[in-house]
Design a protein around this motif. Sequence first.
Motif, PDB file in Angstrom:
ATOM      1  N   ILE A 113       0.842  -1.201   0.000  1.00 20.13           N
ATOM      2  CA  ILE A 113       0.000   0.000   0.000  1.00 20.13           C
ATOM      3  C   ILE A 113       0.872   1.244   0.000  1.00 20.13           C
ATOM      4  CG2 ILE A 113      -1.620   1.353   1.373  1.00 20.13           C
ATOM      5  CD1 ILE A 113      -2.873  -1.286   2.287  1.00 20.13           C
ATOM      6  N   ALA A 114       1.905   1.254   0.865  1.00 15.60           N
ATOM      7  CA  ALA A 114       2.787   2.415   0.948  1.00 15.60           C
ATOM      8  C   ALA A 114       3.506   2.661  -0.376  1.00 15.60           C
ATOM      9  CB  ALA A 114       3.804   2.208   2.075  1.00 15.60           C
ATOM     10  N   ALA A 115       3.987   1.578  -0.994  1.00 17.42           N
ATOM     11  CA  ALA A 115       4.710   1.716  -2.263  1.00 17.42           C
ATOM     12  C   ALA A 115       3.783   2.212  -3.367  1.00 17.42           C
ATOM     13  CB  ALA A 115       5.341   0.381  -2.648  1.00 17.42           C
ATOM     14  N   TRP A 116       2.580   1.672  -3.410  1.00 13.36           N
ATOM     15  CA  TRP A 116       1.646   2.064  -4.462  1.00 13.36           C
ATOM     16  C   TRP A 116       1.145   3.491  -4.269  1.00 13.36           C
ATOM     17  CZ3 TRP A 116      -1.051  -3.312  -3.897  1.00 13.36           C
ATOM     18  CH2 TRP A 116      -0.337  -4.254  -4.670  1.00 13.36           C
ATOM     19  N   LEU A 117       0.960   3.899  -3.000  1.00  6.86           N
ATOM     20  CA  LEU A 117       0.582   5.285  -2.744  1.00  6.86           C
ATOM     21  C   LEU A 117       1.684   6.230  -3.205  1.00  6.86           C
ATOM     22  CD1 LEU A 117      -1.053   5.028   0.801  1.00  6.86           C
ATOM     23  CD2 LEU A 117      -2.213   5.658  -1.332  1.00  6.86           C
ATOM     24  N   ALA A 118       2.929   5.844  -2.910  1.00  6.56           N
ATOM     25  CA  ALA A 118       4.059   6.672  -3.339  1.00  6.56           C
ATOM     26  C   ALA A 118       4.148   6.738  -4.857  1.00  6.56           C
ATOM     27  CB  ALA A 118       5.360   6.114  -2.761  1.00  6.56           C
ATOM     28  N   GLY A 119       3.678   5.675  -5.512  1.00  5.68           N
ATOM     29  CA  GLY A 119       3.693   5.654  -6.969  1.00  5.68           C
ATOM     30  C   GLY A 119       2.517   6.368  -7.605  1.00  5.68           C
ATOM     31  N   GLY A 120       1.615   6.900  -6.762  1.00 10.56           N
ATOM     32  CA  GLY A 120       0.504   7.678  -7.284  1.00 10.56           C
ATOM     33  C   GLY A 120      -0.774   6.906  -7.548  1.00 10.56           C
ATOM     34  N   LEU A 121      -0.857   5.633  -7.125  1.00 10.07           N
ATOM     35  CA  LEU A 121      -2.078   4.865  -7.345  1.00 10.07           C
ATOM     36  C   LEU A 121      -3.178   5.312  -6.387  1.00 10.07           C
ATOM     37  CD1 LEU A 121      -0.802   1.196  -7.865  1.00 10.07           C
ATOM     38  CD2 LEU A 121      -1.348   2.927  -9.574  1.00 10.07           C
ATOM     39  N   GLY A 122      -4.407   5.230  -6.853  1.00  6.39           N
ATOM     40  CA  GLY A 122      -5.546   5.579  -6.021  1.00  6.39           C
ATOM     41  C   GLY A 122      -6.006   4.420  -5.174  1.00  6.39           C
ATOM     42  N   TYR A 123      -6.911   4.700  -4.227  1.00  2.00           N
ATOM     43  CA  TYR A 123      -7.396   3.661  -3.315  1.00  2.00           C
ATOM     44  C   TYR A 123      -8.086   2.529  -4.064  1.00  2.00           C
ATOM     45  CZ  TYR A 123      -6.608   7.129   0.391  1.00  2.00           C
ATOM     46  OH  TYR A 123      -6.051   8.040   1.249  1.00  2.00           O
ATOM     47  N   ALA A 124      -8.866   2.867  -5.088  1.00  2.00           N
ATOM     48  CA  ALA A 124      -9.616   1.844  -5.825  1.00  2.00           C
ATOM     49  C   ALA A 124      -8.671   0.858  -6.513  1.00  2.00           C
ATOM     50  CB  ALA A 124     -10.547   2.497  -6.848  1.00  2.00           C
ATOM     51  N   GLU A 125      -7.623   1.386  -7.150  1.00  2.00           N
ATOM     52  CA  GLU A 125      -6.670   0.512  -7.849  1.00  2.00           C
ATOM     53  C   GLU A 125      -5.889  -0.349  -6.856  1.00  2.00           C
ATOM     54  OE1 GLU A 125      -4.342  -1.382 -10.714  1.00  2.00           O
ATOM     55  OE2 GLU A 125      -6.282  -0.373 -10.762  1.00  2.00           O
ATOM     56  N   ILE A 126      -5.511   0.244  -5.723  1.00  2.00           N
ATOM     57  CA  ILE A 126      -4.799  -0.536  -4.694  1.00  2.00           C
ATOM     58  C   ILE A 126      -5.698  -1.638  -4.157  1.00  2.00           C
ATOM     59  CG2 ILE A 126      -3.793  -0.425  -2.378  1.00  2.00           C
ATOM     60  CD1 ILE A 126      -2.814   2.388  -3.073  1.00  2.00           C
ATOM     61  N   GLY A 127      -6.953  -1.299  -3.932  1.00  2.00           N
ATOM     62  CA  GLY A 127      -7.895  -2.312  -3.457  1.00  2.00           C
ATOM     63  C   GLY A 127      -8.057  -3.436  -4.459  1.00  2.00           C
ATOM     64  N   ARG A 128      -8.107  -3.084  -5.753  1.00  2.00           N
ATOM     65  CA  ARG A 128      -8.231  -4.112  -6.786  1.00  2.00           C
ATOM     66  C   ARG A 128      -7.021  -5.028  -6.796  1.00  2.00           C
ATOM     67  NH1 ARG A 128      -6.627  -5.532 -11.494  1.00  2.00           N
ATOM     68  NH2 ARG A 128      -5.105  -3.853 -11.640  1.00  2.00           N
ATOM     69  N   ARG A 129      -5.840  -4.457  -6.660  1.00  2.00           N
ATOM     70  CA  ARG A 129      -4.620  -5.269  -6.681  1.00  2.00           C
ATOM     71  C   ARG A 129      -4.521  -6.193  -5.473  1.00  2.00           C
ATOM     72  NH1 ARG A 129       0.491  -1.828  -9.167  1.00  2.00           N
ATOM     73  NH2 ARG A 129      -0.591  -1.033 -11.017  1.00  2.00           N
ATOM     74  N   LEU A 130      -5.030  -5.738  -4.347  1.00  2.00           N
ATOM     75  CA  LEU A 130      -4.986  -6.571  -3.138  1.00  2.00           C
ATOM     76  C   LEU A 130      -6.221  -7.453  -2.998  1.00  2.00           C
ATOM     77  CD1 LEU A 130      -3.554  -4.141  -0.413  1.00  2.00           C
ATOM     78  CD2 LEU A 130      -2.389  -6.033  -1.535  1.00  2.00           C
ATOM     79  N   GLY A 131      -7.212  -7.248  -3.884  1.00  2.00           N
ATOM     80  CA  GLY A 131      -8.435  -8.023  -3.788  1.00  2.00           C
ATOM     81  C   GLY A 131      -9.285  -7.618  -2.597  1.00  2.00           C
ATOM     82  N   PRO A 190     -11.932  -4.344  -0.736  1.00  2.00           N
ATOM     83  CA  PRO A 190     -12.778  -3.184  -1.041  1.00  2.00           C
ATOM     84  C   PRO A 190     -11.983  -1.879  -0.943  1.00  2.00           C
ATOM     85  CG  PRO A 190     -13.861  -4.654   0.517  1.00  2.00           C
ATOM     86  CD  PRO A 190     -12.440  -5.115   0.410  1.00  2.00           C
ATOM     87  N   THR A 191     -12.399  -0.894  -1.726  1.00  2.00           N
ATOM     88  CA  THR A 191     -11.753   0.419  -1.668  1.00  2.00           C
ATOM     89  C   THR A 191     -11.841   1.010  -0.267  1.00  2.00           C
ATOM     90  OG1 THR A 191     -12.325   0.812  -3.986  1.00  2.00           O
ATOM     91  CG2 THR A 191     -11.736   2.738  -2.682  1.00  2.00           C
ATOM     92  N   SER A 192     -12.977   0.776   0.414  1.00  2.00           N
ATOM     93  CA  SER A 192     -13.171   1.329   1.748  1.00  2.00           C
ATOM     94  C   SER A 192     -12.136   0.802   2.745  1.00  2.00           C
ATOM     95  CB  SER A 192     -14.580   1.013   2.260  1.00  2.00           C
ATOM     96  OG  SER A 192     -14.800  -0.391   2.272  1.00  2.00           O
ATOM     97  N   THR A 193     -11.697  -0.440   2.554  1.00  2.00           N
ATOM     98  CA  THR A 193     -10.678  -1.009   3.447  1.00  2.00           C
ATOM     99  C   THR A 193      -9.375  -0.226   3.323  1.00  2.00           C
ATOM    100  OG1 THR A 193     -11.611  -3.228   3.309  1.00  2.00           O
ATOM    101  CG2 THR A 193      -9.307  -3.070   3.947  1.00  2.00           C
ATOM    102  N   ILE A 194      -9.010   0.117   2.092  1.00  2.00           N
ATOM    103  CA  ILE A 194      -7.767   0.857   1.869  1.00  2.00           C
ATOM    104  C   ILE A 194      -7.883   2.273   2.410  1.00  2.00           C
ATOM    105  CG2 ILE A 194      -6.059   1.544   0.166  1.00  2.00           C
ATOM    106  CD1 ILE A 194      -6.511  -1.504   0.482  1.00  2.00           C
ATOM    107  N   SER A 195      -9.006   2.928   2.138  1.00  2.28           N
ATOM    108  CA  SER A 195      -9.163   4.317   2.596  1.00  2.28           C
ATOM    109  C   SER A 195      -9.158   4.396   4.119  1.00  2.28           C
ATOM    110  CB  SER A 195     -10.457   4.910   2.028  1.00  2.28           C
ATOM    111  OG  SER A 195     -11.598   4.185   2.483  1.00  2.28           O
ATOM    112  N   ARG A 196      -9.825   3.434   4.803  1.00  4.79           N
ATOM    113  CA  ARG A 196      -9.822   3.431   6.269  1.00  4.79           C
ATOM    114  C   ARG A 196      -8.418   3.176   6.812  1.00  4.79           C
ATOM    115  NH1 ARG A 196     -14.678   0.450   5.778  1.00  4.79           N
ATOM    116  NH2 ARG A 196     -13.522  -1.476   6.182  1.00  4.79           N
ATOM    117  N   GLU A 197      -7.712   2.242   6.178  1.00  7.94           N
ATOM    118  CA  GLU A 197      -6.354   1.922   6.611  1.00  7.94           C
ATOM    119  C   GLU A 197      -5.442   3.135   6.535  1.00  7.94           C
ATOM    120  OE1 GLU A 197      -2.745  -0.029   7.620  1.00  7.94           O
ATOM    121  OE2 GLU A 197      -4.853  -0.511   8.013  1.00  7.94           O
ATOM    122  N   VAL A 198      -5.525   3.863   5.427  1.00 11.18           N
ATOM    123  CA  VAL A 198      -4.668   5.036   5.253  1.00 11.18           C
ATOM    124  C   VAL A 198      -5.075   6.152   6.214  1.00 11.18           C
ATOM    125  CG1 VAL A 198      -3.937   6.829   3.619  1.00 11.18           C
ATOM    126  CG2 VAL A 198      -4.168   4.454   2.853  1.00 11.18           C
TER     127      VAL A 198
END
Length: 307
Positions: free
Chosen positions: A14-32, A34-42
């Motif tokens: 998540i940290a690497a992808w955020l640094a690379g400019g990816l959005g929450y939705a794309e990070i959630g897709r890559r990790l399988g 929900p987007t909400s899980t990523i947004s809450r985590e951050v």
Amino acid sequence: MPGGRLTHEDRRRIAAWLAGGLGYAEIGRRLGRPTSTISREVARNAASGDYLADHAQQAAGHRARRRKPARPAEPATDGQPTEVVRGFVDQFAARLAATGMPRMTARVFVCLLTADADGLTAADLVHRLQVSPASVSKSIGYLEAMKLVVRQQDPGGRRERYAIDDDVWLRAWQADTGAHGEIATAAQRGIEIFGADTTAGARLGKMGRFFGRLSEQMSGSTLTEAVVHDALTVLAALVHAGRPLTLDVLATALDWPRERATAALDAIQRQPVIADPLALRASGPETYVLTTRPDRLSPAQRAALEK
């Protein structure tokens, strides 16, 4: 996995992808997830505006210690797996995904692999994996195409259950074997089109020999001794005749039922290595002839022999 805790490795990604400019939705897709899980985590673990994986992991560990101790690694009464089981499924699925299987499909497969003999319904999979019904349906379709799951009727209900039975590995083996044989046959056709002396022909020749040997080794146990014997008899008949023969003429000459001759010809076509160094070719509707394999002799050798 969805519904389970993020791992330290998840947080590093998540940290690497955020640094690379990816959005929450794309990070959630890559990790399988929900987007909400990523947004809450951050939002929960961002320090001074930056999300740091180590800081997030420490904070999560601190929160976990304040919670009630986890129960032993046994399936919960509500059908949800425990943390240890979730971890195993997640890690095993990641290994399968590394081989090329889609991540979601891999998780569905491992979930079924670790289920009871009765298997699971689509609703069970949705509940356990905390994913959409569409994701489960797509994954089941993929696994069925690979012969890795079977459908069973849910006892006393209208729903179908999905399971991995005792014959799954044999079915998957046979499916791969057939595919390898088809690739070998297609490569041989390519040699005829491009010519054995061309770069493409040479490349296809190596490919055909590799997949032909692979198919032979993998499917050696699937062809009975009787079928192999019949295939060799058909080859001998075609060599002796020295001319194209129709299926009916071949069956009559050998005093075989038509189905027996068909099975022998099919075995040769599926495993061209049986006829090596010859090759079975169709010269017309249900008419067959033997030729030399195009990759066994170079153009120069052929020319020298034809003088």
